[in-house]
Design an enzyme around this catalytic site. Structure first.
Site, PDB file in Angstrom:
ATOM      1  N   LYS A 113      16.989   8.067  -9.168  1.00 21.66           N
ATOM      2  CA  LYS A 113      16.363   7.148 -10.050  1.00 21.66           C
ATOM      3  C   LYS A 113      15.447   6.034  -9.475  1.00 21.66           C
ATOM      4  CE  LYS A 113      19.057   8.005 -14.427  1.00 21.66           C
ATOM      5  NZ  LYS A 113      19.720   9.022 -13.895  1.00 21.66           N
ATOM      6  N   LYS A 194      13.487  26.112 -18.791  1.00 20.11           N
ATOM      7  CA  LYS A 194      14.773  25.676 -19.349  1.00 20.11           C
ATOM      8  C   LYS A 194      14.628  24.619 -20.302  1.00 20.11           C
ATOM      9  CE  LYS A 194      19.084  23.303 -18.306  1.00 20.11           C
ATOM     10  NZ  LYS A 194      19.933  22.815 -17.043  1.00 20.11           N
ATOM     11  N   LYS A 197      14.978  18.221 -23.542  1.00 22.72           N
ATOM     12  CA  LYS A 197      14.079  17.107 -24.314  1.00 22.72           C
ATOM     13  C   LYS A 197      13.146  16.503 -23.197  1.00 22.72           C
ATOM     14  CE  LYS A 197      17.541  15.335 -27.475  1.00 22.72           C
ATOM     15  NZ  LYS A 197      18.635  16.217 -27.060  1.00 22.72           N
TER      16      LYS A 197
END
Length: 324
Positions: A113, A194, A197
């Site tokens: 991140k 795959k 969301k």
């Protein structure tokens, strides 16, 4: 009795990939295992990314309703909201004082991140996420933790923190063991990748009929004409149908593909009808709970009381070791 604990992300209404890959297998395991199962909705972890109170609340309720709709037995096992057991944050602080900075800086999730967003956009919650995860686990003397491969490092951090504490103060924490499932199902999304969301390619079986059908009709296919034979093994609609249908139904659709005269629209309609039929009861229960939130709260708070009964002596044990 061994204790089995897992956290459930509250990132919104579970989609078909979540259900087939995680929720349904976990519920089946809880039905057949002699281990005590504790499942908690990790709504405090969600605060690292979710900034809207109503969204966070709705996501948590949606996850809870989905688990109950698919039959998780809250009388036999423990099902609770993470935030309903605030003792975990006290333990998290204690553990953070025994966690080396480099250990957290080297965590895969933080490195990923921070490299993508830059350090200025990474909050302290994301940095200390593994410590709160450790508290979630160590709070309940859990023996086994089901984790995906991407979470193994976090469980190793939990074990390292617990081992360090035990070395200083004597046996205090149970060292949990990872349980990984090498056969986790991969469910394709409407674009063939795959289902996720983050990819925007999900099928939400809890949607109303019309939007659900619209989503299924948007599944990407090739341009093979209706009258021509088609390769079922290369088609996303057939792959999804095969995950849900009986062996007899799968073979009928396979022959339809190979024979020609059967369009992708026919296959998508069959998939839609199968989902509506197969999950009629679950969709009804889900909608019932989402329209009766006090009943969801009651279930979750009952679970939290059971969780607190386990957590209280563990926290007291830690406090005594520390001198509080």
């Amino acid at each position: 009795m061994a204790r089995y604990l897992t956290g459930i992300q509250s990132t919104g209404r579970p989609h078909l990939g979540n259900l087939l890959g995680a929720i349904i297998p976990a519920i089946k395991f809880s039905e057949t295992s002699d281990q005590e199962a504790m499942y908690f909705i990790a709504d405090m972890h969600s605060l690292t990314t979710v900034r809207d109170a109503e969204t966070l609340r709705h996501n948590t309720y949606s996850v809870a309703a989905a688990w109950l709709a698919f039959g998780f037995d809250t009388d036999k096992h423990i099902f609770y909201r993470q935030s309903d057991v605030p003792m975990v944050t006290e333990l998290s602080w204690y553990l953070s004082c025994y966690t080396p900075f480099p250990m957290l800086a080297n965590a895969h999730s933080f490195k990923d991140k921070s490299s993508r967003r830059g350090l200025a956009d990474v909050n302290a919650g994301l940095f200390t996420y593994p410590v709160l995860m450790a508290a979630d686990i160590l709070m309940y003397d859990a023996n086994f933790i089901p984790v995906g491969k991407d979470q193994i490092q976090h469980l190793e951090i939990t074990r390292d923190i617990a081992s360090s504490f035990n070395h200083i103060y004597g046996d205090t924490f149970v060292l949990p063991e990872a349980k990984t499932d090498e056969t986790v199902m991969t469910v394709p999304g409407v674009n063939g990748e795959k289902m996720s969301k983050s990819y925007g390619n999900i099928i939400d079986i809890f949607e109303a009929d019309k939007p659900l059908r619209k989503t299924i009709m948007s599944i990407v296919t090739d341009s093979t004409a209706l009258e021509e034979p088609k390769d079922p093994d290369q088609d996303t609609t057939f792959k999804l149908y095969s995950l849900l249908a009986s062996e007899e139904e799968i073979q009928v659709m396979r022959q339809n593909y190979l024979a020609g005269g059967y369009g992708y629209g026919h296959a998508k309609q069959a998939l839609y009808e199968l989902i509506i039929r197969k999950y009629a009861k679950e969709r009804e229960i889900f909608n019932y709970y989402m329209n009766n939130l006090p009943e969801l709260d009651k279930k979750l708070l009952e679970g939290a009381q059971k969780a607190k009964a386990i957590a209280t002596p563990v926290l007291e044990r830690v406090r005594q070791k520390l001198g509080y």
